[in-house]
Design a protein around this motif. Structure first.
Motif, PDB file in Angstrom:
ATOM      1  N   ASN A 289       0.691  13.610  -2.593  1.00 46.18           N
ATOM      2  CA  ASN A 289       0.593  13.901  -1.171  1.00 46.18           C
ATOM      3  C   ASN A 289       0.969  15.447  -1.818  1.00 46.18           C
ATOM      4  O   ASN A 289       1.646  15.967  -2.536  1.00 46.18           O
ATOM      5  CB  ASN A 289       1.656  14.089  -0.854  1.00 46.18           C
ATOM      6  CG  ASN A 289       1.632  12.457  -0.355  1.00 46.18           C
ATOM      7  OD1 ASN A 289       1.313  11.691  -0.316  1.00 46.18           O
ATOM      8  ND2 ASN A 289       2.731  12.361   0.279  1.00 46.18           N
TER       9      ASN A 289
ATOM     10  N   SER B  72       3.786   9.614  -2.259  1.00 42.90           N
ATOM     11  CA  SER B  72       2.480   9.240  -2.505  1.00 42.90           C
ATOM     12  C   SER B  72       1.517   8.538  -1.599  1.00 42.90           C
ATOM     13  O   SER B  72       2.310   8.249  -0.481  1.00 42.90           O
ATOM     14  CB  SER B  72       2.366   8.155  -3.908  1.00 42.90           C
ATOM     15  OG  SER B  72       1.361   8.187  -4.188  1.00 42.90           O
ATOM     16  N   HIS B  73       0.272   8.380  -1.653  1.00 39.42           N
ATOM     17  CA  HIS B  73       0.107   7.451  -0.555  1.00 39.42           C
ATOM     18  C   HIS B  73      -1.264   6.669  -0.607  1.00 39.42           C
ATOM     19  O   HIS B  73      -2.114   7.390  -1.620  1.00 39.42           O
ATOM     20  CB  HIS B  73      -0.559   8.447   1.177  1.00 39.42           C
ATOM     21  CG  HIS B  73      -1.747   9.404   0.801  1.00 39.42           C
ATOM     22  ND1 HIS B  73      -1.247  10.801   0.103  1.00 39.42           N
ATOM     23  CD2 HIS B  73      -3.024   9.439   0.909  1.00 39.42           C
ATOM     24  CE1 HIS B  73      -2.295  11.438  -0.190  1.00 39.42           C
ATOM     25  NE2 HIS B  73      -3.119  10.816   0.737  1.00 39.42           N
TER      26      HIS B  73
ATOM     27  N   VAL C 290       4.933   2.849  -1.787  1.00 34.88           N
ATOM     28  CA  VAL C 290       3.882   3.108  -1.841  1.00 34.88           C
ATOM     29  C   VAL C 290       3.117   1.450  -2.709  1.00 34.88           C
ATOM     30  O   VAL C 290       2.533   0.596  -2.156  1.00 34.88           O
ATOM     31  CB  VAL C 290       3.263   4.210  -2.814  1.00 34.88           C
ATOM     32  CG1 VAL C 290       2.059   4.021  -1.753  1.00 34.88           C
ATOM     33  CG2 VAL C 290       3.954   5.085  -1.509  1.00 34.88           C
TER      34      VAL C 290
ATOM     35  N   ARG D 232      -5.624   6.101  -0.019  1.00 35.77           N
ATOM     36  CA  ARG D 232      -6.668   6.572   0.708  1.00 35.77           C
ATOM     37  C   ARG D 232      -7.952   6.287   0.284  1.00 35.77           C
ATOM     38  O   ARG D 232      -7.405   5.962  -1.176  1.00 35.77           O
ATOM     39  CB  ARG D 232      -7.192   8.266   0.924  1.00 35.77           C
ATOM     40  CG  ARG D 232      -6.130   9.041   1.636  1.00 35.77           C
ATOM     41  CD  ARG D 232      -6.323  10.273   1.493  1.00 35.77           C
ATOM     42  NE  ARG D 232      -7.537  10.999   1.698  1.00 35.77           N
ATOM     43  CZ  ARG D 232      -7.709  12.391   0.794  1.00 35.77           C
ATOM     44  NH1 ARG D 232      -7.055  13.016   0.374  1.00 35.77           N
ATOM     45  NH2 ARG D 232      -8.909  12.686   0.865  1.00 35.77           N
TER      46      ARG D 232
ATOM     47  N   THR E  78       1.945  -1.197  -0.393  1.00 34.39           N
ATOM     48  CA  THR E  78       0.299  -1.875  -0.861  1.00 34.39           C
ATOM     49  C   THR E  78       0.183  -3.178  -0.983  1.00 34.39           C
ATOM     50  O   THR E  78      -0.899  -3.785  -0.356  1.00 34.39           O
ATOM     51  CB  THR E  78      -0.610  -0.535  -2.000  1.00 34.39           C
ATOM     52  OG1 THR E  78      -0.199   0.354  -1.092  1.00 34.39           O
ATOM     53  CG2 THR E  78      -1.670  -1.325  -1.869  1.00 34.39           C
TER      54      THR E  78
ATOM     55  N   PRO F  48      -0.301   2.263   3.315  1.00 35.70           N
ATOM     56  CA  PRO F  48       0.796   3.435   3.118  1.00 35.70           C
ATOM     57  C   PRO F  48      -0.028   4.810   3.430  1.00 35.70           C
ATOM     58  O   PRO F  48      -1.131   4.956   2.713  1.00 35.70           O
ATOM     59  CB  PRO F  48       1.304   3.200   2.206  1.00 35.70           C
ATOM     60  CG  PRO F  48       1.346   2.189   1.454  1.00 35.70           C
ATOM     61  CD  PRO F  48      -0.321   2.074   2.178  1.00 35.70           C
ATOM     62  N   GLY F  49       0.297   5.651   3.757  1.00 33.10           N
ATOM     63  CA  GLY F  49      -0.260   7.236   4.425  1.00 33.10           C
ATOM     64  C   GLY F  49       0.124   8.126   3.951  1.00 33.10           C
ATOM     65  O   GLY F  49       1.268   7.773   4.070  1.00 33.10           O
ATOM     66  N   SER F  50       0.215   9.830   4.588  1.00 39.42           N
ATOM     67  CA  SER F  50       0.759  10.482   3.190  1.00 39.42           C
ATOM     68  C   SER F  50       2.642  11.202   4.349  1.00 39.42           C
ATOM     69  O   SER F  50       3.143  11.725   3.938  1.00 39.42           O
ATOM     70  CB  SER F  50       0.150  11.564   3.783  1.00 39.42           C
ATOM     71  OG  SER F  50      -0.883  12.280   4.984  1.00 39.42           O
ATOM     72  N   LYS F  51       2.324  10.078   5.338  1.00 38.96           N
ATOM     73  CA  LYS F  51       3.374  11.024   6.709  1.00 38.96           C
ATOM     74  C   LYS F  51       4.458   9.561   5.946  1.00 38.96           C
ATOM     75  O   LYS F  51       5.638   9.385   6.156  1.00 38.96           O
ATOM     76  CB  LYS F  51       2.805  10.287   7.721  1.00 38.96           C
ATOM     77  CG  LYS F  51       2.487  11.129   8.358  1.00 38.96           C
ATOM     78  CD  LYS F  51       1.854  11.868  10.013  1.00 38.96           C
ATOM     79  CE  LYS F  51       0.750  13.150  10.135  1.00 38.96           C
ATOM     80  NZ  LYS F  51       0.169  13.059  11.969  1.00 38.96           N
ATOM     81  N   GLU F  52       3.888   8.417   5.533  1.00 41.05           N
ATOM     82  CA  GLU F  52       4.866   7.422   5.094  1.00 41.05           C
ATOM     83  C   GLU F  52       5.783   7.656   3.901  1.00 41.05           C
ATOM     84  O   GLU F  52       6.364   6.827   3.300  1.00 41.05           O
ATOM     85  CB  GLU F  52       4.197   5.974   5.188  1.00 41.05           C
ATOM     86  CG  GLU F  52       3.200   5.489   6.346  1.00 41.05           C
ATOM     87  CD  GLU F  52       3.322   4.426   6.293  1.00 41.05           C
ATOM     88  OE1 GLU F  52       3.789   2.717   6.226  1.00 41.05           O
ATOM     89  OE2 GLU F  52       1.556   4.210   6.379  1.00 41.05           O
ATOM     90  N   ASN F  53       5.562   8.538   3.319  1.00 39.14           N
ATOM     91  CA  ASN F  53       6.314   8.465   1.908  1.00 39.14           C
ATOM     92  C   ASN F  53       6.112  10.448   1.610  1.00 39.14           C
ATOM     93  O   ASN F  53       4.963  10.341   1.267  1.00 39.14           O
ATOM     94  CB  ASN F  53       5.370   7.192   0.543  1.00 39.14           C
ATOM     95  CG  ASN F  53       6.052   7.999  -0.267  1.00 39.14           C
ATOM     96  OD1 ASN F  53       6.340   8.610  -1.358  1.00 39.14           O
ATOM     97  ND2 ASN F  53       7.065   6.937  -0.635  1.00 39.14           N
TER      98      ASN F  53
END
Length: 204
Positions: free
Chosen positions: A189, A160-161, A135, A163, A139, A152-157
């Motif tokens: 997450n 972590s993400h 992540v 926001r 980033t 990076p969003g929460s569905k990618e890892n």
């Protein structure tokens, strides 16, 4: 010893605990102040915890057995993070140096959150140097491509993400290309936090 101090209040609601420890149950710091009260601490800082670099995090598990909130960390500066190396990065140092005390509240069928349990936690090196590093790397890559809107969003890892972590749209940091972007930070997450809790505590 610390867990024993907390667990004796097991099953008491946030409202009941707020009354016991003279805490405003509606304040954002309510659960932290409750935890401080259970530990018998006076004043704004827990000196023993600061010396050991232990941070208190209140966790709320809903009656659907899910955690609603993700866990946030300090906002990063776009101009700083692109100059960092992972091994010496601010984010990695946070997880290497910090242990967390999770004070866990669980929602009952009446919608009340009651004290359930507590546990000490720190992130494993594998999760840190594989998942979180991905992540972090991604980033930086997207920042350099000016892709501030799709960090990076929460569905990618799974761990972590990224926001926003700002008061409003005007709360910004300068970017490397001379513009400004709303402050953002790394988040853990909620699903990952729950999976870590389940390793230590049966929440059923």
């Amino acid at each position: 010893m610390i867990r024993d101090r907390i667990i004796k209040y097991k099953d008491k609601s946030i409202i009941e605990l707020s009354e016991i420890f003279n805490v405003n149950a509606k304040s954002k710091a309510a659960t932290f102040n409750i935890a401080r009260g259970m530990l018998g601490v006076r004043g704004d800082k827990i000196q023993e915890f600061e010396k050991a670099n232990i941070k208190i995090k209140a966790i709320r598990i809903g009656n659907n057995k899910k955690i609603k909130e993700n866990m946030s960390f300090p906002a990063f500066k776009y101009l700083d993070i692109i100059k960092e190396e992972w091994e010496e990065s601010k984010l990695r140092n946070i997880f290497i140096e910090t242990k967390y005390l999770f004070v866990i509240f669980k929602e009952n069928n009446n919608g009340q959150y009651r004290l359930f349990d507590s546990m000490f936690w720190n992130m494993s090196i594998n999760d840190l140097d594989v998942d979180v590093k991905w992540v972090w790397d991604e980033t930086i890559r997207r920042i350099k491509l000016n892709e501030y809107g799709r960090l990076p969003g929460s569905k990618e890892n799974r761990v972590s993400h990224i926001r926003p972590h700002a008061k409003n749209g005007a709360d910004t940091y300068p970017t490397w290309d001379g513009k400004k972007c709303v402050k953002k930070c790394f988040w853990l997450n909620n699903s990952y936090i729950l999976s870590e809790i389940k390793k230590e505590i049966n929440i059923d």
